[in-house]
Structures are given as C-alpha cells and as structure tokens.
Design a protein around this motif. Structure first.
Motif, PDB file in Angstrom:
ATOM      1  N   PRO A 196       0.967  -1.206   0.231  1.00  0.00           N
ATOM      2  CA  PRO A 196      -0.378  -0.230  -0.015  1.00  0.00           C
ATOM      3  C   PRO A 196       0.821   1.333   0.333  1.00  0.00           C
ATOM      4  CG  PRO A 196       0.261  -1.191   1.713  1.00  0.00           C
ATOM      5  CD  PRO A 196       0.205  -2.011   0.951  1.00  0.00           C
ATOM      6  N   TYR A 197       2.071   1.228   0.268  1.00  0.00           N
ATOM      7  CA  TYR A 197       2.773   2.278   0.724  1.00  0.00           C
ATOM      8  C   TYR A 197       4.015   2.435  -0.778  1.00  0.00           C
ATOM      9  CZ  TYR A 197       2.383   3.698   4.884  1.00  0.00           C
ATOM     10  OH  TYR A 197       1.529   3.896   6.332  1.00  0.00           O
ATOM     11  N   ALA A 198       3.696   1.148  -1.957  1.00  0.00           N
ATOM     12  CA  ALA A 198       4.538   1.330  -3.303  1.00  0.00           C
ATOM     13  C   ALA A 198       4.440   2.941  -3.018  1.00  0.00           C
ATOM     14  CB  ALA A 198       3.444   0.360  -4.033  1.00  0.00           C
ATOM     15  N   LEU A 199       5.956   3.494  -4.470  1.00  0.00           N
ATOM     16  CA  LEU A 199       5.643   4.980  -5.136  1.00  0.00           C
ATOM     17  C   LEU A 199       5.435   4.356  -6.260  1.00  0.00           C
ATOM     18  CD1 LEU A 199       8.897   6.112  -3.174  1.00  0.00           C
ATOM     19  CD2 LEU A 199       6.199   6.231  -2.518  1.00  0.00           C
ATOM     20  N   MET A 200       5.506   3.583  -6.968  1.00  0.00           N
ATOM     21  CA  MET A 200       4.839   3.044  -8.517  1.00  0.00           C
ATOM     22  C   MET A 200       5.050   1.689  -8.748  1.00  0.00           C
ATOM     23  SD  MET A 200       4.676   5.492 -11.204  1.00  0.00           S
ATOM     24  CE  MET A 200       4.061   4.693 -12.728  1.00  0.00           C
ATOM     25  N   PHE A 201       3.973   1.332  -9.700  1.00  0.00           N
ATOM     26  CA  PHE A 201       3.604   0.318 -10.409  1.00  0.00           C
ATOM     27  C   PHE A 201       3.845  -0.280 -11.587  1.00  0.00           C
ATOM     28  CE2 PHE A 201       1.036   0.760  -6.428  1.00  0.00           C
ATOM     29  CZ  PHE A 201       0.499  -0.366  -5.503  1.00  0.00           C
ATOM     30  N   ASP A 202       4.113  -1.240 -11.948  1.00  0.00           N
ATOM     31  CA  ASP A 202       4.243  -1.987 -13.271  1.00  0.00           C
ATOM     32  C   ASP A 202       2.998  -3.142 -13.234  1.00  0.00           C
ATOM     33  OD1 ASP A 202       5.844  -1.834 -15.575  1.00  0.00           O
ATOM     34  OD2 ASP A 202       6.999  -3.305 -14.728  1.00  0.00           O
ATOM     35  N   GLY A 203       3.086  -3.321 -14.669  1.00  0.00           N
ATOM     36  CA  GLY A 203       2.374  -4.834 -14.990  1.00  0.00           C
ATOM     37  C   GLY A 203       0.659  -3.684 -15.423  1.00  0.00           C
ATOM     38  N   ALA A 204       0.042  -4.651 -15.100  1.00  0.00           N
ATOM     39  CA  ALA A 204      -1.372  -4.837 -16.178  1.00  0.00           C
ATOM     40  C   ALA A 204      -2.597  -5.346 -15.243  1.00  0.00           C
ATOM     41  CB  ALA A 204      -1.482  -4.543 -17.591  1.00  0.00           C
ATOM     42  N   ILE A 205      -3.217  -4.839 -14.834  1.00  0.00           N
ATOM     43  CA  ILE A 205      -5.011  -5.797 -14.217  1.00  0.00           C
ATOM     44  C   ILE A 205      -4.772  -6.468 -15.033  1.00  0.00           C
ATOM     45  CG2 ILE A 205      -6.609  -5.919 -12.591  1.00  0.00           C
ATOM     46  CD1 ILE A 205      -4.460  -5.448 -11.005  1.00  0.00           C
ATOM     47  N   VAL A 206      -5.621  -8.024 -15.555  1.00  0.00           N
ATOM     48  CA  VAL A 206      -5.668  -9.046 -16.002  1.00  0.00           C
ATOM     49  C   VAL A 206      -7.182  -9.199 -15.051  1.00  0.00           C
ATOM     50  CG1 VAL A 206      -5.408 -11.006 -17.885  1.00  0.00           C
ATOM     51  CG2 VAL A 206      -3.530  -9.436 -17.016  1.00  0.00           C
ATOM     52  N   ASP A 207      -8.235  -9.160 -15.945  1.00  0.00           N
ATOM     53  CA  ASP A 207      -9.857 -10.182 -15.260  1.00  0.00           C
ATOM     54  C   ASP A 207      -9.696 -11.406 -15.385  1.00  0.00           C
ATOM     55  OD1 ASP A 207     -12.406 -10.602 -14.558  1.00  0.00           O
ATOM     56  OD2 ASP A 207     -13.080  -9.473 -15.816  1.00  0.00           O
ATOM     57  N   HIS A 208      -9.532 -11.752 -14.372  1.00  0.00           N
ATOM     58  CA  HIS A 208      -9.230 -13.309 -14.083  1.00  0.00           C
ATOM     59  C   HIS A 208      -9.143 -13.488 -12.952  1.00  0.00           C
ATOM     60  CE1 HIS A 208      -7.026 -17.418 -13.686  1.00  0.00           C
ATOM     61  NE2 HIS A 208      -7.292 -16.796 -15.044  1.00  0.00           N
ATOM     62  N   PRO A 209     -10.279 -14.905 -12.842  1.00  0.00           N
ATOM     63  CA  PRO A 209     -10.802 -15.155 -11.337  1.00  0.00           C
ATOM     64  C   PRO A 209      -9.299 -15.856 -10.363  1.00  0.00           C
ATOM     65  CG  PRO A 209     -11.695 -17.005 -13.173  1.00  0.00           C
ATOM     66  CD  PRO A 209     -10.313 -16.468 -13.427  1.00  0.00           C
ATOM     67  N   ALA A 210      -8.440 -16.018 -10.648  1.00  0.00           N
ATOM     68  CA  ALA A 210      -7.078 -15.559  -9.851  1.00  0.00           C
ATOM     69  C   ALA A 210      -7.167 -14.887  -8.504  1.00  0.00           C
ATOM     70  CB  ALA A 210      -5.920 -15.681 -10.140  1.00  0.00           C
ATOM     71  N   LEU A 211      -7.498 -13.345  -9.195  1.00  0.00           N
ATOM     72  CA  LEU A 211      -7.286 -12.049  -8.482  1.00  0.00           C
ATOM     73  C   LEU A 211      -8.590 -12.466  -7.174  1.00  0.00           C
ATOM     74  CD1 LEU A 211      -7.290 -10.036 -11.059  1.00  0.00           C
ATOM     75  CD2 LEU A 211      -5.245 -10.751  -9.942  1.00  0.00           C
ATOM     76  N   LEU A 212      -9.413 -13.555  -7.527  1.00  0.00           N
ATOM     77  CA  LEU A 212     -10.442 -13.953  -6.117  1.00  0.00           C
ATOM     78  C   LEU A 212      -9.750 -14.080  -5.082  1.00  0.00           C
ATOM     79  CD1 LEU A 212     -13.539 -14.547  -8.042  1.00  0.00           C
ATOM     80  CD2 LEU A 212     -12.864 -12.262  -7.346  1.00  0.00           C
ATOM     81  N   ALA A 213      -9.471 -13.772  -3.780  1.00  0.00           N
ATOM     82  CA  ALA A 213      -9.251 -14.706  -2.980  1.00  0.00           C
ATOM     83  C   ALA A 213     -10.017 -16.052  -2.558  1.00  0.00           C
ATOM     84  CB  ALA A 213      -9.304 -13.699  -1.026  1.00  0.00           C
ATOM     85  N   TYR A 214     -11.289 -16.000  -2.991  1.00  0.00           N
ATOM     86  CA  TYR A 214     -12.318 -16.793  -2.579  1.00  0.00           C
ATOM     87  C   TYR A 214     -12.163 -18.386  -3.823  1.00  0.00           C
ATOM     88  CZ  TYR A 214     -15.694 -13.966  -4.684  1.00  0.00           C
ATOM     89  OH  TYR A 214     -16.308 -12.737  -5.265  1.00  0.00           O
TER      90      TYR A 214
END
Length: 733
Positions: free
Chosen positions: A100-118
C-alpha cells in the motif's frame, strides 16, 4: 544471509513503511496485525519470482533490508495467516499483494478469477491459484529529483481560480505538442497548455485522481475503462498511464517535472484524492492489497456480518478511519504528496466517510484532528466533497474551519435562477455573496465555498444549456446511471441544433453562468473545457468514456469557442483586478453600520429594478427574476499582504433571468453618480460601451447580466435628444 549474488539480507527497520532506497540498499516494511508470516516477493524482468521470508516484526510491522537491491526492482507480498471470511479474515498466500506504500507500479490488471481470494464455486474456501501474473507489481523508486529552486505559489484562497481537469483529457487532442506528450503529465506542463491556463486566469489546476487506479471488471467487460480514476489501487503512486517515460520509475520524475513547471508560472497543483474506498470493492471483489494484508485494520466491517463491509461510498467498501494504521496510511500519503511531490492541496472525494465515528460524521473525528494539527498539511489547501451515501451524508457547511467545500447548493441555485425556475431571490443572492448562511456559523469566511456550476460529475456547461435529460447510452447501462436532477434546459431543441435563435440563447446562457460564477464571492472552480464550449453530447456520467467524448476540443477554431474563451478571460481579469469580487471576509451586517444622511452605503446592497433597495419581503419572493447588486469597493474591511487597507471601485451588477427585457432604473446618487459598463453578457466577448448617471433608465435584455463600474464623472456621454435618457442598451438591442 546471501540470497542472490548481488544483495544481502539484514533486519532492516520498521520505519518508514514501504520500500525505501537509501543509496546502498532497500528497506521493506509492511504492517499486518493478523499475519503469521509474510514473504517479500521479488520479480525479475521475465517474471520469475524469488520469495524471501520476513522474520523481523516489531509492533506488527514486518521489515527487512536488502543491501545491493535498488530502483527498478519489482516486488509484492504474500501474507500467511488465518482464513476466516465469516470473521473478516482473508489471508491467502496464493495472492500477490501490492504494497500500500508502493511509490510506483508496473504491469497490468488482467480480468482473471485468480484475483479472487475465495473459490468462486465454494466462497468459504480459499482460491489456490497464483494471482501474480494478473496483478500490478510494486516498483522500488529512488525519489531523486532536481527541484532547482521550486517554490509553491501559495496563492491566497481569495485570489484563487481553480480549474478542474483530467491529466489525459486536458491535452489528448492538443495540436500544439508532440503526440508523445499528449495525455501525459508533461503535456499538462507544456507551454501550450500553461499559456492557455494563464490566459483565462487560472491559479490552480485540480486534477482528477492521479493515484494509480484500475478499471472494475464490470466496466472492462463492457469494453470501457474507468477514465476518471476513482478506483484507487495505490495511494502513493502516480498513475503510469499518464507517463511518457518508457520506465515506470521515470513517471515519478515526470510528475515532479509537471509540478515544477506549473509552479514556475504561478499555478498550483491540487489533487483529487480517493481515501474513502479502494479498488478491492465488496467482499465479492478482487484481492489486490489491503484485504489480504489486514482486512479488519484497513476496512470498516459490518459488526453483524464481518464478511461484509460498511459501505458509505456506494462502491462496496469504506476505509476504516477508526484504526490508527489506516489513518496513518492516509496521513503518510498526504504528507508524501506535499513533501516529496510538492503538490499544493487536495480535494477529498466523499470526504464525510473519513470523518465517520460509529457511523455518524463527526467534526471532532480522529481524521479531522490529525489534519488540523499536522504542520505539513497546514500549509496546503484542503477541499472537501462534503457528501457521501451514508446516513446523514450531506454535510455541506459542516466541515471544520481549516477546510473549504464544494458548494453543491451554489450549483443548484445558480442553475435554477438562470433557467427561470421559481426560487427565492434571497437564496440566489446568498449563494453569489459567499453563502454566509452556510459557512459563517462555523467561523468561516467566503473562501470556505468552492463555487461551481459544472464539475466532472454531471453535464458540461454547454450541455447544461443544450439538454434537459441525460443521454448516457454509451455507458452500457441502458441510460440508468447518472443523476436525473440536472437542473438544465435545452431552449427548444434537445441536443445539437442549427437553429440560430436557439444557439444564440444557449451561448448567452453560458456567458451568464460564467459571469455569475466569476463575480461571486468565494472560490470559483471552472470545469476544464467549459471555457471553449466542450460537450459530452448529454452524457452526465462519463466516468467510463476515455475518448474524444471527454477529451478537450482544442482543434475547434470556430468563433463560438474563441469568443467564449475570450469572454472567460475577461471575467477572470475583472475578478483578478478588483478585490470587491473576492472579499476575504463577509460583508458587515447593515445593523452594524452608521445610518443617516451623508453616511456611506452598506458593503452590499440589493436593488429592485426601480432603483430602490430591496426589502426582506422582496427577497423572500419566488418570482423575482431581475434585480441589482451593489458592491461597495470602499467597504472592504481587510489589509492586503503589505498591510495596506484594501480599497476598490464600486460595482453594480444587474441580473435579468426573464426571457424578455425589463426596464431598469439606476439607483440614486448615494450609491454613485456615474457608471460605465465593463461586462455585458449579450456580447460574445463581453464588451460593454454603456454609460449611465444616477436615476437613468434603460432596458436590460432578457437572459442577460450587466456589470457597471462606478466612475463618478460629472458629465456623461448622451445619445441624441430623441433617445433622451434611455441607454445604448435599448438602441442596440
């Protein structure tokens, strides 16, 4: 312990939180009270992952230092701990979690079920698929930058003219810069952009969210994007999408370059910040960061069903402003953007959510207390959007003295007045006089009111006078989204038309709204593009439209756009040159002023069109659409920055919201003996050549506003004897 040929592990330190490069290595620190173990995950350019167990923990802050590891490193975390969604615990080490304190991000969000914790098929069980390939990775950033002699403009509130705009939309269609710079931070700083801002009198740009944000899956599945950016992924990182640099860490430098360039031309940078919620949404949403790190600490959980969230934002979750580490996240972010990125202020989206104590908005909340005592934030502008969707969420006028607020009542009343809807004239004069009835009770002055007639959320200025209904079909929700309370009018035709009579009324109404805004007490805010007649074709909720629909139309070279820009500049110049339009304090009550023959008039006098002063009964009526407003320049009761008493010319503003002309009689000599026009909304660029003496009569055209300056000449130019005492206004019209 050697874990890689180029760096060594050391215990590191619990402060500061985040990934901090010190020139020799990087310290990583992350808070989690629920974690039983945390892995720091490093990624090489090919995506190969190295996990390092963080064994040092101090006060629930896990920390480690890697000597030899520097800027450009991609990283994230995996948190081991309890999985118990029914009690609000969502630890799942299969999910890569963003710092949550990262000063920069790389990559992209891909719509995938793996992003769900459950597991989508078994919601009570964790999903074991690795989310790392589908989410953003943090980037270690050095922060080094040559600020030269950068100095914040520190423009006084009362001298401010705020310009709300979108980083990309501002310059994406600008023909005066290289294509690579369009839509970027460097595009905002480009001389072509800055010269325009200065020409129309802007002192501060208020940028729609620049924190790294992501598009909701429900929006991306419609082939759209969250263009506005009110779906925050990280509170410290500038959105990489607005960078021209090939490297993500270079975008940080570009943002700083933008701020430095704007400061050099005396323009402040205000950020629209979204601390009320995050992109993780409700309990059925993705797990990107805070949910998996420490869900109870960072989010407000439903006390009856902790699996669910208390949602006062309308997007699924609300940040937990009760918890000290959640508050620390907000405060650290604010201080970072001021101290390291040199921004000049913040506009807080859905601000009441941050001040809720046990569900109610509380002026004595921990959030307000922290802001009030903070020496860094005490130097910058703080602006609240004073409403959210929770109980008693409409809080206009309820914020502490340090704050200014978006005044939604100003927008509604001014729109209603000019479109001819019944409303008490007293309500209108209260709004244009700084909304004393709203803000004075909390010890604040006119600058507490951020006045606006349009903002990103709603119609543009041109659409306010062209559409009576929203037209949001392009958003893919069958036109169900967006407000139906537009307080707009189309003047005979819905949308675009070639009818010259309709176009003439629309153009005049745009000028009336702009002139009213820039002659009102308080802080005016322009919506970017309104000064050139930008349209969104009736879309009043264009949050998902990243296209020419929302980008500013710089290529327009028609007379309408050029004239409206010139008119805006004229109004801004009038405001800048005359402090009577931007009083630091509210006008004095008439009862406190001396009365009797030879005594000066009040600071503000409201006039009937027969020249007499309005009574309370006059101001309480709902059918008065024409009146005058006298501003006493000799009645300014403050010292300027050099300690000199402020003084100005006196002005008289005449308003006529009827669609027909009205006969106006100038007031008597007690307010002035000679008057000259300085702004006339019946002219495309606002020119006015009229002159009047006390008790002169003239016809004020329908739907128009006339601003006169007191000149006190002994003799005035007159028309021929045949015209007599009637002004050129009647002759020309």
């Amino acid at each position: 312990m050697l874990v890689h040929p180029s760096y060594f592990i050391a215990p590191g330190d619990r402060t500061p939180l985040g990934a901090t490069f010190d020139g020799f290595g990087t310290n990583f620190a992350i808070f989690s009270e629920v974690a039983e173990a945390i892995d720091l995950c490093l990624f090489d350019p090919d995506g190969a992952e190295t996990k390092i167990r963080m064994t040092e923990v101090d006060g629930f802050v896990w920390h480690i230092r890697l000597a030899g590891l520097g800027p450009g490193t991609r990283y994230g975390y995996r948190v081991h701990g309890p999985w118990d969604p029914a009690h609000g615990l969502w630890c799942n080490p299969a999910k890569l979690l963003a710092d949550p304190y990262a000063l920069m991000f790389d990559g992209a969000i891909v719509d995938h079920p793996a992003l769900l914790a459950y597991d989508p098929d078994r919601p009570d069980f964790p999903d074991l698929r690795d989310s790392a390939p589908y989410t953003l990775h943090g980037i270690v950033v050095s922060g080094a930058f040559d600020w030269r002699d950068d100095s914040p403009p520190r423009t006084p509130y009362e001298e401010s003219l705020v310009y709300e705009t979108h980083v990309k939309g501002l310059t994406m269609r600008h023909p005066g810069m290289r294509p690579a710079l369009r839509g970027t931070y460097l595009g905002v700083a480009h001389p072509a952009t800055v010269s325009h801002l200065k020409r129309i009198g802007v002192t501060a740009v208020e940028l729609l969210p620049v924190h790294q944000s992501v598009t909701e899956a429900s929006v991306s599945r419609r082939g759209l994007t969250n263009y506005w950016g009110y779906n925050t992924f990280g509170f410290f990182a500038p959105n990489r999408a607005y960078g021209a640099s090939a490297t993500p860490e270079g975008v940080v430098g570009e943002f700083k370059t933008m701020v430095r360039a704007l400061h050099e031309d005396g323009i402040e940078v205000i950020l629209d910040v979204v601390f009320n919620h995050t992109a993780e949404g409700g309990s059925d949403g993705p797990t990107y960061s805070l949910r998996g790190i420490d869900n109870p600490a960072y989010y407000r959980l439903d006390p009856v069903n902790p699996r669910q969230y208390v949602d006062t934002t309308g997007v699924g979750n609300s940040l937990n402003s009760h918890h000290p580490m959640s508050l620390r996240l907000v405060m650290d972010s604010l201080r970072y953007w001021v101290s390291e990125m040199h921004v000049d202020g913040f506009r807080f989206d859905l601000a009441p959510t941050l001040a809720r104590e046990e569900g109610a908005v509380d002026r004595l909340s921990a959030f307000f207390g922290l802001v009030a005592q903070d020496p860094v934030l005490g130097q910058v502008k703080l602006i609240a959007e004073p409403w959210d969707v929770g109980p008693a969420g409409y809080q206009v006028g309820a914020f502490p003295p340090q704050w200014s607020e978006w005044n939604g009542q100003y927008r509604d009343v001014v729109r209603d007045f000019w479109r001819g809807r019944p409303a008490e004239v007293d309500d209108f004069v209260s709004r244009i006089s700084g909304s004393r009835d709203i803000y004075a009770r909390s010890g604040r002055e006119p600058v507490a009111s951020i006045n606006f007639v349009t903002a990103h959320d709603g119609f543009t200025l041109r659409d306010v006078v062209s559409y009576e209904s929203k037209h949001n079909e392009a958003n893919g929700q069958q036109n169900r989204d967006g407000t139906d309370d537009n307080r707009s009018a189309n003047y005979g035709v819905e949308g675009e038309t070639d009818d010259p009579a309709v176009l003439a009324v629309r153009e005049r109404q745009q000028r009336n709204l702009l002139a009213t805004l820039l002659c009102s007490q308080g802080i005016p805010m322009l919506l970017g593009g309104d000064e050139r007649g930008r349209s969104q074709r009736g879309n009043n909720n264009a949050f998902c439209q990243d296209s020419e629909l929302t980008w500013q139309e710089w290529e327009r070279q028609d007379a309408e756009a050029e004239d409206l820009e010139a008119f805006t500049a004229t109004c801004a110049t009038l405001r800048r040159e005359h402090p009577v339009f931007r009083r630091r304090y509210y006008e004095r009550e008439r009862s406190s002023l001396p009365t009797g023959p030879g005594q000066p008039p009040g600071d503000v006098v409201f006039l009937r069109i027969d020249g007499a002063e309005m009574t309370e009964a006059d101001r309480d009526t709902s059918f008065v659409r024409s009146f005058g407003l006298f501003l006493n320049g000799r009645g300014l009761n403050w010292l300027d920055t050099w300690g000199r008493p402020s003084s100005d010319d006196s002005f008289l503003l005449w308003f006529n919201a009827w669609d027909q002309a009205v006969l106006v009689t100038m007031p008597g000599t007690d307010l002035g003996t000679a008057w000259t026009g300085v702004l006339d909304t019946t002219h495309p660029r606002g020119e006015s050549g009229v002159s009047f003496a006390a008790r002169d009569t003239f016809k004020l055209p329908g739907r128009s506003m006339l601003v006169l300056r007191c000149t006190d000449f002994d003799t005035l130019p007159r028309l021929s004897d045949e015209v007599g005492r009637v002004s050129p206004v009647e002759v020309e019209r």
